[in-house]
Motif scaffolding. Structure first.
Motif, short mmCIF file in Angstrom:
data_model
loop_
_atom_site.label_atom_id
_atom_site.label_comp_id
_atom_site.label_asym_id
_atom_site.label_seq_id
_atom_site.Cartn_x
_atom_site.Cartn_y
_atom_site.Cartn_z
N GLU A 101 -18.73 -0.99 76.69
CA GLU A 101 -18.88 -0.46 78.01
C GLU A 101 -20.16 0.03 78.41
O GLU A 101 -20.62 -0.19 79.46
N GLU A 102 -20.79 0.81 77.51
CA GLU A 102 -21.97 1.56 77.87
C GLU A 102 -23.13 0.52 78.24
O GLU A 102 -23.90 0.86 79.00
N SER A 103 -23.06 -0.42 77.25
CA SER A 103 -24.14 -1.34 77.29
C SER A 103 -24.18 -2.14 78.56
O SER A 103 -25.09 -2.26 79.40
N VAL A 104 -22.91 -2.42 78.97
CA VAL A 104 -22.62 -3.34 80.46
C VAL A 104 -23.01 -2.42 81.56
O VAL A 104 -23.67 -2.82 82.20
N GLU A 105 -22.73 -0.93 81.39
CA GLU A 105 -22.97 -0.19 82.52
C GLU A 105 -24.50 0.34 82.64
O GLU A 105 -25.08 0.20 83.90
N GLU A 106 -25.14 0.17 81.51
CA GLU A 106 -26.49 0.44 81.49
C GLU A 106 -27.25 -0.76 82.03
O GLU A 106 -28.27 -0.46 82.84
N ALA A 107 -26.94 -2.09 81.75
CA ALA A 107 -27.42 -3.14 82.34
C ALA A 107 -27.28 -3.12 83.78
O ALA A 107 -28.23 -3.52 84.65
N LEU A 108 -26.21 -2.79 84.47
CA LEU A 108 -25.91 -2.67 85.81
C LEU A 108 -26.76 -1.76 86.57
O LEU A 108 -27.36 -2.04 87.56
N ILE A 109 -26.91 -0.40 85.87
CA ILE A 109 -27.73 0.53 86.29
C ILE A 109 -29.24 0.03 86.48
O ILE A 109 -29.70 0.21 87.40
N ASP A 110 -29.62 -0.59 85.49
CA ASP A 110 -31.03 -1.18 85.19
C ASP A 110 -31.11 -2.23 86.61
O ASP A 110 -32.30 -2.31 87.20
N MET A 111 -30.41 -2.82 86.98
CA MET A 111 -30.42 -3.98 87.82
C MET A 111 -30.42 -3.10 89.38
O MET A 111 -31.39 -3.70 90.23
N TYR A 112 -29.88 -2.03 89.62
CA TYR A 112 -30.13 -1.26 90.70
C TYR A 112 -31.41 -0.57 90.83
O TYR A 112 -32.05 -0.42 92.01
N LEU A 113 -31.99 -0.35 89.73
CA LEU A 113 -33.35 0.35 89.57
C LEU A 113 -34.40 -0.73 89.62
O LEU A 113 -35.50 -0.34 90.34
N ALA A 114 -34.31 -1.79 89.11
CA ALA A 114 -35.56 -2.77 88.92
C ALA A 114 -35.21 -4.28 89.61
O ALA A 114 -36.16 -5.00 89.50
N GLY A 115 -34.12 -4.33 89.78
CA GLY A 115 -33.67 -5.78 90.34
C GLY A 115 -33.02 -6.53 89.33
O GLY A 115 -33.29 -6.28 88.28
N VAL A 116 -32.29 -7.41 89.89
CA VAL A 116 -31.70 -8.45 89.00
C VAL A 116 -32.49 -9.29 88.07
O VAL A 116 -33.31 -9.94 88.64
N SER A 117 -32.38 -9.37 86.82
CA SER A 117 -32.97 -10.31 86.09
C SER A 117 -32.12 -11.15 85.37
O SER A 117 -31.02 -10.91 84.81
N THR A 118 -32.94 -12.45 84.86
CA THR A 118 -32.12 -13.34 84.01
C THR A 118 -31.61 -12.55 82.67
O THR A 118 -30.52 -12.83 82.04
N ARG A 119 -32.57 -11.69 82.04
CA ARG A 119 -32.09 -11.19 80.80
C ARG A 119 -30.81 -10.34 80.86
O ARG A 119 -30.07 -10.26 80.05
N GLN A 120 -30.92 -9.41 81.79
CA GLN A 120 -29.72 -8.67 82.15
C GLN A 120 -28.30 -9.42 82.37
O GLN A 120 -27.50 -8.97 81.95
N VAL A 121 -28.52 -10.41 83.24
CA VAL A 121 -27.14 -11.30 83.41
C VAL A 121 -27.08 -11.90 82.36
O VAL A 121 -25.62 -11.78 81.68
N ASP A 122 -27.68 -12.41 81.60
CA ASP A 122 -27.45 -13.07 80.26
C ASP A 122 -26.69 -11.84 79.12
O ASP A 122 -25.80 -12.10 78.35
N ASP A 123 -27.20 -10.49 79.20
CA ASP A 123 -26.94 -9.83 78.20
C ASP A 123 -25.37 -9.51 78.77
O ASP A 123 -24.59 -9.21 77.57
N ILE A 124 -25.38 -9.27 79.89
CA ILE A 124 -23.64 -9.00 80.20
C ILE A 124 -22.66 -10.08 79.97
O ILE A 124 -21.64 -9.75 79.43
#
Length: 213
Positions: free
Chosen positions: A95-118
């Motif tokens: 859960e921490e990794s998933v929520e971390e990736a979502l917060i990063d999306m809010y901060l810097a925009g959605v990236s393919t890497r973050q989508v793939d990570d989740i």
């Protein structure tokens, strides 16, 4: 404007940020639960298929306590097969990794890497169906839309503060400052109107934050 005395503390900023993340996590996990049911049934909910192994029989509601708050899950029920979810257990462990990736999306925009990570964290190596992919794309698109939306409403009061967010980087964990702005509308409604990563909570970071809004 409401005559209520408006007070904000650090916990309020953190809870508002958590609520944004929680809503997206809830939708992502529910979409994946739905897709898992399709896999077990070997057919989508309303699909006519000779290879169907089970039928939908509604769902039951279940709550799951997570770091960002309590998730409301709609767990599918099947007729003709037992529904067992791997996604829920995967989320519990990551859960921490998933929520971390979502917060990063809010901060810097959605990236393919973050989508793939989740997807990798929750869905594994399986290829998602087109239906699941479309649902997830809508969730991620809403994040980018929120980041770039114009602030059309009037906010007589705006409260700002920095909260600390843990981020994993290269095998280590570091604290990152997140600048958060909460606007209070004329009727007293409170909402997050801006977030940004701040290297420091100094005047330069805040000036850049306000200019970016």
């Amino acid at each position: 404007m409401s005559k209520e005395i408006i007070q904000f503390d650090q916990a309020m900023f953190e809870s508002k940020l958590d609520a944004m993340v929680r809503e997206k996590v809830e939708r992502i996990v529910n979409a994946m639960l739905d897709a898992e049911a399709d896999e077990i049934a070997n057919a989508a909910r309303y699909e006519r298929s000779g290879g169907r192994k089970a039928y939908r029989a509604g769902h039951y509601e279940r709550s799951l306590t997570a770091k960002a708050g309590r998730l409301g899950l709609k767990v599918p029920k099947l007729k003709g097969a037992l529904f067992e979810s791997a996604v829920i257990e995967r989320y519990r462990r990551r859960e921490e990794s998933v929520e971390e990736a979502l917060i990063d999306m809010y901060l810097a925009g959605v990236s393919t890497r973050q989508v793939d990570d989740i997807s990798q964290l929750l869905w594994g190596d399986r290829m998602p169906s087109q239906t699941l992919s479309d649902k997830l794309k809508r969730v991620y698109a809403e994040i980018d839309e929120w980041r770039t939306r114009p602030l059309d409403d009037e906010y007589p009061y705006v409260f700002v503060d920095g909260v600390w967010h843990k981020r994993s980087w290269g095998g280590s964990v570091e604290n990152v400052s997140i600048l958060v702005a909460i606007g209070v509308s004329k009727d007293g409604h409170r909402e997050v109107i801006g977030v940004a990563e701040g290297m420091r909570e100094d005047s330069a970071s805040w000036e850049q934050f306000f200019r970016g809004m």
